[in-house]
Design a protein around this motif. Structure first.
Motif, PDB file in Angstrom:
ATOM      1  N   CYS A 318       0.893  -1.203   0.078  1.00 18.24           N
ATOM      2  CA  CYS A 318      -0.027  -0.032  -0.129  1.00 18.24           C
ATOM      3  C   CYS A 318       0.678   1.264   0.079  1.00 18.24           C
ATOM      4  O   CYS A 318       1.605   1.333   0.781  1.00 18.24           O
ATOM      5  N   PHE A 320       0.241   3.984   1.065  1.00 20.86           N
ATOM      6  CA  PHE A 320       0.103   5.035   2.207  1.00 20.86           C
ATOM      7  C   PHE A 320       0.875   4.577   3.496  1.00 20.86           C
ATOM      8  O   PHE A 320       0.629   4.943   4.544  1.00 20.86           O
ATOM      9  N   TYR A 321       1.375   3.309   3.272  1.00 18.24           N
ATOM     10  CA  TYR A 321       1.746   2.506   4.330  1.00 18.24           C
ATOM     11  C   TYR A 321       2.643   3.340   5.291  1.00 18.24           C
ATOM     12  O   TYR A 321       2.430   3.244   6.540  1.00 18.24           O
ATOM     13  N   CYS A 324       0.291   5.715   7.313  1.00 20.73           N
ATOM     14  CA  CYS A 324      -0.923   5.247   7.958  1.00 20.73           C
ATOM     15  C   CYS A 324      -0.603   4.988   9.376  1.00 20.73           C
ATOM     16  O   CYS A 324       0.232   4.105   9.705  1.00 20.73           O
ATOM     17  N   ALA A 327      -1.255   0.929   9.927  1.00 19.71           N
ATOM     18  CA  ALA A 327      -0.654   0.197   8.861  1.00 19.71           C
ATOM     19  C   ALA A 327      -0.284  -1.233   9.679  1.00 19.71           C
ATOM     20  O   ALA A 327      -0.052  -1.330  10.970  1.00 19.71           O
ATOM     21  N   MET A 328      -0.294  -2.169   9.013  1.00 15.96           N
ATOM     22  CA  MET A 328      -0.204  -3.817   9.501  1.00 15.96           C
ATOM     23  C   MET A 328       0.649  -4.532   8.707  1.00 15.96           C
ATOM     24  O   MET A 328       1.354  -3.823   7.532  1.00 15.96           O
ATOM     25  N   CYS A 331      -0.091  -5.073   4.998  1.00 19.92           N
ATOM     26  CA  CYS A 331      -0.062  -3.814   4.331  1.00 19.92           C
ATOM     27  C   CYS A 331       1.064  -3.830   3.246  1.00 19.92           C
ATOM     28  O   CYS A 331       1.226  -2.803   2.182  1.00 19.92           O
ATOM     29  N   CYS A 348      -8.046  -0.619   0.657  1.00 21.53           N
ATOM     30  CA  CYS A 348      -7.642  -0.664   2.301  1.00 21.53           C
ATOM     31  C   CYS A 348      -7.796  -1.835   2.826  1.00 21.53           C
ATOM     32  O   CYS A 348      -8.888  -2.589   2.867  1.00 21.53           O
ATOM     33  N   PHE A 349      -6.737  -2.494   3.315  1.00 19.22           N
ATOM     34  CA  PHE A 349      -6.998  -3.790   4.084  1.00 19.22           C
ATOM     35  C   PHE A 349      -8.006  -3.723   5.144  1.00 19.22           C
ATOM     36  O   PHE A 349      -8.436  -4.863   5.747  1.00 19.22           O
ATOM     37  N   LEU A 350      -8.121  -2.602   5.787  1.00 18.41           N
ATOM     38  CA  LEU A 350      -9.051  -2.548   6.842  1.00 18.41           C
ATOM     39  C   LEU A 350     -10.573  -3.019   6.409  1.00 18.41           C
ATOM     40  O   LEU A 350     -11.313  -3.351   7.578  1.00 18.41           O
TER      41      LEU A 350
HETATM   42 FE1  SF4 Z   1      -2.933   0.980   3.446  1.00 20.69          FE
HETATM   43 FE2  SF4 Z   1      -5.275   0.627   4.579  1.00 20.69          FE
HETATM   44 FE3  SF4 Z   1      -3.114  -0.555   5.583  1.00 20.69          FE
HETATM   45 FE4  SF4 Z   1      -3.431   1.803   6.028  1.00 20.69          FE
HETATM   46  S1  SF4 Z   1      -4.771   0.184   6.824  1.00 20.69           S
HETATM   47  S2  SF4 Z   1      -1.510   0.813   5.241  1.00 20.69           S
HETATM   48  S3  SF4 Z   1      -4.352   2.636   4.269  1.00 20.69           S
HETATM   49  S4  SF4 Z   1      -4.054  -0.941   3.471  1.00 20.69           S
END
Ligand code: SF4
Length: 353
Positions: A318, A320-321, A324, A327-328, A331, A348-350
């Motif tokens: 991602c 935006f990692y 963010c 972030a996991m 991501c 987004c993984f959320l």
């Molecule tokens: Fe990207 Fe969503 Fe993971 Fe944030 S939570 S790093 S926006 S995928």
């Protein structure tokens, strides 16, 4: 010294489709499918000797969206996200390295010379800077009349009448006086009205407005947006409105796509996105809207963007990692675009089970 070059021959690489335009709709004026523009950053001899490698900037990396006839589509994101590059690709000021663009059902990238003239007549642009976008040596009547001349209206009287009408439409009065002034004799707001008149004079179907009010005083921004809105209703104009400012987007848009580092991270109906933003980057953009009365903020919770740069491969994960707060580990892979509710997509993984 860096030289930026088109990467037309590069491998297709990763693409990302919002899939919005898979549902064919006859009412669509513009359909953009996975367009891509990469630039190669060339290094000087000194930089090469210092061990700096050639790099690639993926300015636009597989972007898809569509715009309905008579609606306003907002493309929002911070500086450097690729918004203006997309505008230039759509208007064929630069050529994409991949993807397709359809306008009123026609493939824009394969138009012949005549087809291109038709397209340019029907797709106009309003630039951000009303100070540099108007030729200082030309009178307003010539600036607004120039596109008419280019598109074959050679009769001077007919042209002048059309210019006067366009100046009236943008409420630049008295028309007979304004028409013979030079740009430096006008205020910023008046110059932007001239730019709108120049875009309008050919009666285009689409106007791409690239941050059209960002360089104007706050007091005239609302006037210009209101004017554009009125013209849209009167002439059934379709707008692509490019901005970093979601407060003006809210006033003006019907649908919106949020762009981050050359990719769309969220898109959908503007009320859905602004009232219920899902992607952390969209939430951060909304939180950045200045609000004199904190009780009328769109969101109760304010997201805190990280400034740390964790080691990860942006190409694979991602984008935006690094910023963010949620972030996991997963991501570090690339999230796909999901439709979380009808017409509202987020990458987004959320939100992925
Ligand atoms: Fe990207 Fe969503 Fe993971 Fe944030 S939570 S790093 S926006 S995928």
């Amino acid at each position: 010294m860096m030289e930026v070059m088109s990467m037309a021959m590069l491998d297709a690489g990763s693409t990302q489709s919002t899939n919005n335009n898979k549902d064919k709709d006859n009412n669509l004026l513009l359909e953009v499918d996975r367009i891509r523009k990469w630039f190669r950053i060339k290094r000087s001899i000194l930089e090469i000797l210092q061990g700096r490698q050639e790099g690639i900037v993926k300015a636009v990396d597989g972007v898809s969206f569509s715009i309905k006839q008579g609606s306003t589509f907002v493309l929002a994101g911070e500086s450097g996200s690729g918004k203006s590059t997309i505008a230039r690709l759509i208007l064929r000021a630069i050529e994409p390295d991949g993807g397709s663009i359809r306008f009123a059902g026609r493939d824009v990238l394969s138009l012949d010379k005549r087809g291109l003239m038709w397209f340019r007549r029907n797709a106009q642009m309003i630039h951000q800077d009303p100070y540099s976008s108007l030729n200082p040596r030309m009178r307003i009547i010539s600036i607004v009349g120039e596109p008419l001349e280019v598109h074959g209206i050679k009769d001077r009287k007919e042209r002048d009448e059309m210019v006067f009408k366009a100046l009236q439409e943008v409420r630049l009065e008295p028309v007979e006086e304004i028409a013979y002034r030079y740009p430096h004799m006008l205020s910023g707001g008046q110059r932007q009205r001239v730019a709108i008149a120049r875009a309008l004079v050919l009666k285009p179907m689409l106007i791409v407005a690239d941050e059209p009010v960002s360089m104007l005083d706050l007091s005239v921004r609302a006037e210009i947006l209101e004017l554009m809105q009125n013209l849209k209703v009167k002439h059934n104009i379709t707008y692509m409105y490019i901005t970093h400012d979601l407060s003006t987007a809210r006033y003006f848009g019907d649908s919106i796509a949020i762009l981050y580092k050359g990719r769309i991270v969220e898109n959908g109906d503007i009320d859905d996105i602004l009232n219920e933003p899902l992607h952390p980057y969209t939430q951060a953009l909304i939180d950045a809207i200045p609000e004199p009365d904190p009780s009328s903020r769109l969101r109760d919770k304010v997201i805190r963007i990280r400034s740390s740069i964790d080691a990860y491969d942006e190409e694979k994960g991602c984008r935006f990692y690094a910023r963010c707060p949620y972030a996991m580990d997963k991501c570090k892979d690339e999230p796909t675009m999901l439709e979380v509710k009808k017409g509202h997509h987020v990458s987004c993984f959320l939100y992925q089970k």
